[in-house]
Design a protein around this motif. Sequence first.
Motif, mmCIF file in Angstrom:
data_model
loop_
_atom_site.group_PDB
_atom_site.id
_atom_site.type_symbol
_atom_site.label_atom_id
_atom_site.label_comp_id
_atom_site.label_asym_id
_atom_site.label_seq_id
_atom_site.Cartn_x
_atom_site.Cartn_y
_atom_site.Cartn_z
ATOM 1 N N ARG A 83 0.824 -1.228 0.000
ATOM 2 C CA ARG A 83 0.000 0.000 0.000
ATOM 3 C C ARG A 83 0.852 1.270 0.000
ATOM 4 O O ARG A 83 0.681 2.135 -0.860
ATOM 5 N N MET A 84 1.772 1.407 0.942
ATOM 6 C CA MET A 84 2.635 2.583 0.980
ATOM 7 C C MET A 84 3.821 2.436 0.039
ATOM 8 O O MET A 84 4.305 3.411 -0.535
ATOM 9 N N ASP B 179 -7.900 4.260 15.778
ATOM 10 C CA ASP B 179 -8.112 2.991 15.077
ATOM 11 C C ASP B 179 -9.485 2.425 15.417
ATOM 12 O O ASP B 179 -10.070 2.750 16.461
ATOM 13 N N HIS C 72 -1.643 -8.899 4.839
ATOM 14 C CA HIS C 72 -2.220 -7.905 3.936
ATOM 15 C C HIS C 72 -3.217 -8.607 3.014
ATOM 16 O O HIS C 72 -3.145 -9.830 2.837
ATOM 17 N N SER D 197 -5.623 -2.424 -0.080
ATOM 18 C CA SER D 197 -6.304 -1.700 0.983
ATOM 19 C C SER D 197 -5.505 -1.815 2.290
ATOM 20 O O SER D 197 -4.520 -2.562 2.378
ATOM 21 N N ARG D 198 -5.954 -1.101 3.326
ATOM 22 C CA ARG D 198 -5.192 -1.010 4.589
ATOM 23 C C ARG D 198 -4.943 -2.398 5.178
ATOM 24 O O ARG D 198 -5.883 -3.142 5.435
ATOM 25 N N PRO D 199 -3.679 -2.755 5.411
ATOM 26 C CA PRO D 199 -3.364 -4.097 5.924
ATOM 27 C C PRO D 199 -3.673 -4.232 7.418
ATOM 28 O O PRO D 199 -3.611 -3.258 8.170
ATOM 29 N N LEU E 224 -1.317 -3.217 10.726
ATOM 30 C CA LEU E 224 -1.306 -1.875 11.289
ATOM 31 C C LEU E 224 -2.076 -1.778 12.600
ATOM 32 O O LEU E 224 -2.022 -0.750 13.280
ATOM 33 N N GLN E 225 -2.815 -2.849 12.949
ATOM 34 C CA GLN E 225 -3.574 -2.825 14.206
ATOM 35 C C GLN E 225 -3.202 -4.006 15.111
ATOM 36 O O GLN E 225 -3.979 -4.392 15.969
ATOM 37 N N GLY F 129 1.877 5.384 14.146
ATOM 38 C CA GLY F 129 1.455 5.560 12.752
ATOM 39 C C GLY F 129 1.306 7.033 12.381
ATOM 40 O O GLY F 129 1.851 7.497 11.376
ATOM 41 N N TRP F 130 0.541 7.776 13.177
ATOM 42 C CA TRP F 130 0.386 9.222 12.961
ATOM 43 C C TRP F 130 1.235 10.023 13.936
ATOM 44 O O TRP F 130 1.638 11.150 13.646
#
Length: 431
Positions: free
Chosen positions: A40-41, A199, A234, A240-242, A245-246, A257-258
Motif C-alpha cells: 500500500r505505501m 483505530d 495484507h 487496501s489497509r493491511p 497496522l492494528q 502511525g500518525w
Amino acid sequence: MRRRDFCKAAVSVPFFLSSSVLGNDAPSNRLNMASIGTGRMGRGDMKSCLYNGLKRNIRIVAVCDVDRSRALAAKKAVEDIYTKQLGQGNFTEVQAYTDYRKLLARKDIDGVTISTPDHSHALIAVAAAKAGKDIYLQKPLTYTIAEGRKLVKAVRSNNVILQTGSQQRSSVYFRKSCELVRNGRIGKLRKIEVVIPTDHGTADASPMPVPANLDYDMWLGPAPKVPYTDHRVHPQNGFSRPGWLQIGQYCHGMITGWGAHMYDIAQWAMGTDKDSGPVKVKAQAEYPDRGLFDVHTAFTADAEYANGVKLTSHNGSPGVKFIGTDGWIWVERGSFKAHDMNIFREKLSDTDVKLPVSNNHMGNFLDCMRSRKDPLAPVEVGHRSNTVCVIHHIAMKLGRPLQWDPKTERFVNDDQANAMLDYEHRQPWTV
C-alpha cells in the motif's frame, strides 16, 4: 570507491570529456534505486522515486516484496511507466526479488526505498546501511528504541544517507508554522497539543492456509511465529489497509502511525528534534476486545520537556496546536490558522531562524544522494521523533507516570519500563 562516489567525482573531471559521456544525463552518471516493500505505501514511495528519478537521471532497477505477486506487479508497474516515459528498450529490465538480502547484495544498486511493516524496518534498514545503500525509510523509523539507536549507528558508521518518510517537513504549512514558533511569533511557547486519529474495527484470528506466493516466515521476520491469516498480513486482492497496522507484534498503532508525523513537527518547532525529547510522560489508553486487533484505540497523554513546555495528546482530526504567551497556531495537512492570520504574511528577518526548504520529500532525498548532505529528516530526527511515540506507547501499557532521560535514552530508575525498550528477536532475524 563506490559507484555513486565515482559518479560524483566524475562530474569534476576536466572539461575535454563530452557531456554525452559524463553529463548529468549520461549513463555513467546514473544512480540505480530499488524498492523494498511494494504494498500500500510501498507502491506510492516506489512511484515517487521513479518520477522524481526521471528528472535526476536516477532509475529503479529492482523491486522486492515477500509476496511474489506484489513484487511482480511492482515490476510491471515500473516497466510500464518507463516504457511510456522513455520508450521501449531505453531502460534496464527491472528485476523482481522476494528476499531483500539478495537485492542488497547487488553492487550496482545505490539506494533503496524501504516500505515494509514497522517491525521489519530496522532489520532491513541496518542491512541496507551495512551494504552501503542510501535509504528512504517509511516512518516510524523502527519498532523499538534500541533498534533506532542501532540504525543511527549503522547509518553514520557506513556513511550512507537516510531520509525518514516524515514528508510533512516538505509542506510549507508545517515549515512555516515551525519557523513562526521558533522565532517567537506567538510569544514564549507554553503548550503543544498533538491530535491523531483513532483505530477501529475488528478482525478474525482464525488460521488460513499460507498463500503459495507469500514467504510468510520472512514476513514475520523477528516477530514470534504464529498461524497465518490474511487479516494479520495484507489482503491478497488489492492494496487496501493491511491488518498488521492494528496488531501489536508488528506496530504500536496510531501512536506511532500518525504520532511519528505529529511529534516530529512538535519537536521541529522547538528545535529538540535531533538530540532531545520529553523528560516526563504519562498516558491512558483503551484496549477493547477487537479480535485479532489489539493496539490502542482512544487515549490521552501528557508529557513535559526540560524547558517546561507541556505536550498533550489525544484522538481526533490530526494536527498540531502550538500555544504561546501571545497567541496560538494550529497546523494540519493542507492548511493552518492562528489567533491572527497576519503572522503568516510576515517575512522573517535576517536574524530569525530559517528552516531548510523542501517542497518534495523524495526529491530532497534523491538530491542528497548526489550531494552527500543530510536530508530534511535524517536518521537522528527520525529516531528522536519515534522515541516520543514509543515512550508514550510504553506509558500507555504501564498506565503510570514515567521519567525519561533523553541523554541516556532510558527511563529513570524503572527496570520494568526499560525492559520494554527492546524485545527478543526471533532467530535469525536479529538487528
